[in-house]
Design a protein around this motif. Structure first.
Motif, PDB file in Angstrom:
ATOM      1  N   LYS A 115      36.418 -78.553  -4.687  1.00 25.37           N
ATOM      2  CA  LYS A 115      36.634 -79.125  -5.994  1.00 25.37           C
ATOM      3  C   LYS A 115      35.282 -79.272  -6.624  1.00 25.37           C
ATOM      4  CE  LYS A 115      39.238 -82.552  -5.292  1.00 25.37           C
ATOM      5  NZ  LYS A 115      40.147 -83.561  -5.361  1.00 25.37           N
ATOM      6  N   ASN A 137      41.471 -76.802  -7.253  1.00 24.33           N
ATOM      7  CA  ASN A 137      41.651 -78.309  -8.097  1.00 24.33           C
ATOM      8  C   ASN A 137      42.364 -79.384  -7.477  1.00 24.33           C
ATOM      9  OD1 ASN A 137      40.545 -77.616 -10.663  1.00 24.33           O
ATOM     10  ND2 ASN A 137      42.380 -76.004 -10.715  1.00 24.33           N
ATOM     11  N   GLY A 138      42.854 -79.107  -6.148  1.00 23.31           N
ATOM     12  CA  GLY A 138      43.217 -80.141  -5.325  1.00 23.31           C
ATOM     13  C   GLY A 138      43.794 -79.428  -4.148  1.00 23.31           C
ATOM     14  N   SER A 139      44.606 -80.065  -3.037  1.00 25.18           N
ATOM     15  CA  SER A 139      45.132 -79.772  -1.785  1.00 25.18           C
ATOM     16  C   SER A 139      43.977 -78.571  -1.135  1.00 25.18           C
ATOM     17  CB  SER A 139      46.570 -79.077  -2.011  1.00 25.18           C
ATOM     18  OG  SER A 139      47.305 -79.902  -2.396  1.00 25.18           O
ATOM     19  N   GLU A 141      42.554 -78.716   1.420  1.00 22.71           N
ATOM     20  CA  GLU A 141      42.850 -78.423   3.134  1.00 22.71           C
ATOM     21  C   GLU A 141      43.526 -77.297   3.371  1.00 22.71           C
ATOM     22  OE1 GLU A 141      43.141 -81.118   1.238  1.00 22.71           O
ATOM     23  OE2 GLU A 141      41.826 -82.767   2.318  1.00 22.71           O
ATOM     24  N   ASP A 154      34.881 -81.330   0.989  1.00 20.93           N
ATOM     25  CA  ASP A 154      35.521 -82.206   0.082  1.00 20.93           C
ATOM     26  C   ASP A 154      35.400 -83.594   0.620  1.00 20.93           C
ATOM     27  OD1 ASP A 154      37.879 -82.968  -1.531  1.00 20.93           O
ATOM     28  OD2 ASP A 154      39.414 -82.257  -0.361  1.00 20.93           O
ATOM     29  N   ILE A 155      35.894 -84.666  -0.001  1.00 19.13           N
ATOM     30  CA  ILE A 155      35.886 -85.960   0.424  1.00 19.13           C
ATOM     31  C   ILE A 155      36.755 -86.342   1.433  1.00 19.13           C
ATOM     32  CG2 ILE A 155      34.882 -87.012  -1.723  1.00 19.13           C
ATOM     33  CD1 ILE A 155      37.451 -87.895  -2.872  1.00 19.13           C
ATOM     34  N   VAL A 156      36.480 -86.941   2.179  1.00 15.50           N
ATOM     35  CA  VAL A 156      37.227 -87.558   3.418  1.00 15.50           C
ATOM     36  C   VAL A 156      37.058 -88.947   3.296  1.00 15.50           C
ATOM     37  CG1 VAL A 156      37.499 -87.531   6.058  1.00 15.50           C
ATOM     38  CG2 VAL A 156      36.302 -85.818   4.581  1.00 15.50           C
ATOM     39  N   GLU A 157      38.508 -89.660   3.256  1.00 14.78           N
ATOM     40  CA  GLU A 157      38.454 -91.114   3.307  1.00 14.78           C
ATOM     41  C   GLU A 157      38.790 -91.675   4.650  1.00 14.78           C
ATOM     42  OE1 GLU A 157      40.551 -92.971  -0.062  1.00 14.78           O
ATOM     43  OE2 GLU A 157      40.103 -94.839   0.683  1.00 14.78           O
ATOM     44  N   THR A 158      39.995 -91.568   4.772  1.00 21.24           N
ATOM     45  CA  THR A 158      40.583 -91.964   6.420  1.00 21.24           C
ATOM     46  C   THR A 158      40.668 -90.884   7.311  1.00 21.24           C
ATOM     47  OG1 THR A 158      42.851 -91.546   5.566  1.00 21.24           O
ATOM     48  CG2 THR A 158      42.038 -93.764   5.022  1.00 21.24           C
ATOM     49  N   GLY A 159      40.525 -89.577   6.776  1.00 22.14           N
ATOM     50  CA  GLY A 159      40.541 -88.557   7.819  1.00 22.14           C
ATOM     51  C   GLY A 159      41.777 -88.028   8.037  1.00 22.14           C
ATOM     52  N   THR A 160      42.721 -88.613   7.414  1.00 20.13           N
ATOM     53  CA  THR A 160      44.425 -88.461   7.973  1.00 20.13           C
ATOM     54  C   THR A 160      44.674 -87.077   7.342  1.00 20.13           C
ATOM     55  OG1 THR A 160      44.860 -90.796   7.389  1.00 20.13           O
ATOM     56  CG2 THR A 160      46.783 -89.341   7.567  1.00 20.13           C
ATOM     57  N   THR A 161      44.149 -86.745   6.191  1.00 22.47           N
ATOM     58  CA  THR A 161      44.755 -85.225   5.374  1.00 22.47           C
ATOM     59  C   THR A 161      43.947 -84.268   6.486  1.00 22.47           C
ATOM     60  OG1 THR A 161      44.435 -86.384   3.366  1.00 22.47           O
ATOM     61  CG2 THR A 161      44.754 -84.003   3.397  1.00 22.47           C
TER      62      THR A 161
HETATM   63  C1  PRP Z   1      41.511 -86.413  -1.681  1.00 21.84           C
HETATM   64  C2  PRP Z   1      40.666 -85.441  -0.817  1.00 21.84           C
HETATM   65  C3  PRP Z   1      41.283 -85.261   0.339  1.00 21.84           C
HETATM   66  C4  PRP Z   1      41.938 -86.778   0.713  1.00 21.84           C
HETATM   67  C5  PRP Z   1      41.145 -87.453   1.614  1.00 21.84           C
HETATM   68  O1  PRP Z   1      42.494 -85.889  -2.312  1.00 21.84           O
HETATM   69  O2  PRP Z   1      40.669 -84.233  -1.683  1.00 21.84           O
HETATM   70  O3  PRP Z   1      42.229 -84.231   0.448  1.00 21.84           O
HETATM   71  O4  PRP Z   1      41.912 -87.194  -0.485  1.00 21.84           O
HETATM   72  O5  PRP Z   1      41.781 -88.603   2.009  1.00 21.84           O
HETATM   73  P1  PRP Z   1      41.923 -89.062   3.689  1.00 21.84           P
HETATM   74  O6  PRP Z   1      40.865 -88.708   4.106  1.00 21.84           O
HETATM   75  O7  PRP Z   1      42.266 -90.635   3.416  1.00 21.84           O
HETATM   76  O8  PRP Z   1      43.402 -88.108   3.908  1.00 21.84           O
HETATM   77  P2  PRP Z   1      43.363 -86.531  -3.376  1.00 21.84           P
HETATM   78  O9  PRP Z   1      44.335 -87.351  -2.836  1.00 21.84           O
HETATM   79  O10 PRP Z   1      42.404 -86.872  -4.433  1.00 21.84           O
HETATM   80  O11 PRP Z   1      44.372 -85.287  -3.940  1.00 21.84           O
HETATM   81  P3  PRP Z   1      44.108 -83.680  -4.214  1.00 21.84           P
HETATM   82  O12 PRP Z   1      44.640 -82.830  -2.990  1.00 21.84           O
HETATM   83  O13 PRP Z   1      44.848 -83.375  -5.460  1.00 21.84           O
HETATM   84  O14 PRP Z   1      42.404 -83.562  -4.394  1.00 21.84           O
END
Ligand code: PRP
Length: 207
Positions: A115, A137-139, A141, A154-161
């Motif tokens: 994105k 624009n999203g998803s 992964e 992409d951004i990684v927050e908890t790493g769960t996705t």
């Molecule tokens: C964001 C990002 C990852 C996810 C990371 O997506 O693009 O998919 O959060 O978070 P995590 O490490 O805690 O799992 P977002 O929820 O913004 O939705 P998106 O798929 O529409 O980009």
């Protein structure tokens, strides 16, 4: 009156609570999910709920004097504005990720789904690696799982996705957190108000 662009969503709600605690309360701002503008003349504040990636546009063009945006959004948009403060909220990281076990052998153009095309471009230009950007624009992964790309940025927050989709971080690009930003002209004409807001917000960091 200070016009403030808040990013819609969970981060925006936390930021809004921070503004309220800093002395800029606004009745109803956190309750009504559909209304986009809320103002409290007594506190000298008007809030707008905007799509997070649009915050730089509102602030750069002066529709808002102040706004809050993630460092990821700012580095992608490179708006002409002032970054006043790291609010130390919404911490995550920009990273390159790929399917478990993936190794870039470097001998063909790397397909990168993201994105954040400008961030990805700059990152790989810095490494001298040729890439083909697939802008989604999203998803994000999903792309390497379907063979649409080799890696994602992409951004990684908890790493769960990543974990749930059998992906792993390959490289860290930079840390991300929410920043208080200001319009350049507003900073000139509403200097005292903006300085006071930044100072009061600073007092709320980490609370
Ligand atoms: C964001 C990002 C990852 C996810 C990371 O997506 O693009 O998919 O959060 O978070 P995590 O490490 O805690 O799992 P977002 O929820 O913004 O939705 P998106 O798929 O529409 O980009």
């Amino acid at each position: 009156m200070l016009n403030i662009a808040l990013p819609k969503g969970r981060l925006g709600e936390r930021v809004c609570r921070m503004f309220e605690a800093a002395g800029y309360p606004c009745p109803g701002v956190l309750e009504d999910q559909r209304r986009l503008v809320f103002e409290n003349p007594a506190a000298g504040v008007r809030y707008f709920w905007v799509k997070p990636s649009d915050v730089p546009i509102y602030v750069e063009r002066g529709a808002a004097d102040l706004g809050v945006a993630g460092k990821d959004v700012l580095l992608e948009a490179e708006p002409d504005l002032y970054e006043l403060l790291d609010l130390e909220l919404g911490r995550c990281r920009m990273a390159v990720a790929a399917p478990l076990g993936y190794r870039d052998d470097g001998d063909r153009t790397l397909r990168v789904a993201t994105k954040y095309p400008r961030i990805a471009d700059r990152y790989y230009a810095g490494k001298g690696r040729e890439i083909d950007i697939i802008r989604l624009n999203g998803s994000i992964e999903l792309a390497p799982l379907l063979g649409l790309s080799d890696v994602i940025v992409d951004i990684v927050e908890t790493g769960t996705t990543l974990k749930e989709n059998d992906l792993a971080v390959l490289e860290e690009v930079f840390p991300v957190s929410a920043r208080l930003v200001a319009n350049k002209a507003s900073t000139k004409f509403k200097t005292a108000e903006i300085e006071q807001a930044a100072e009061r917000m600073k007092g709320q960091i980490g609370r």
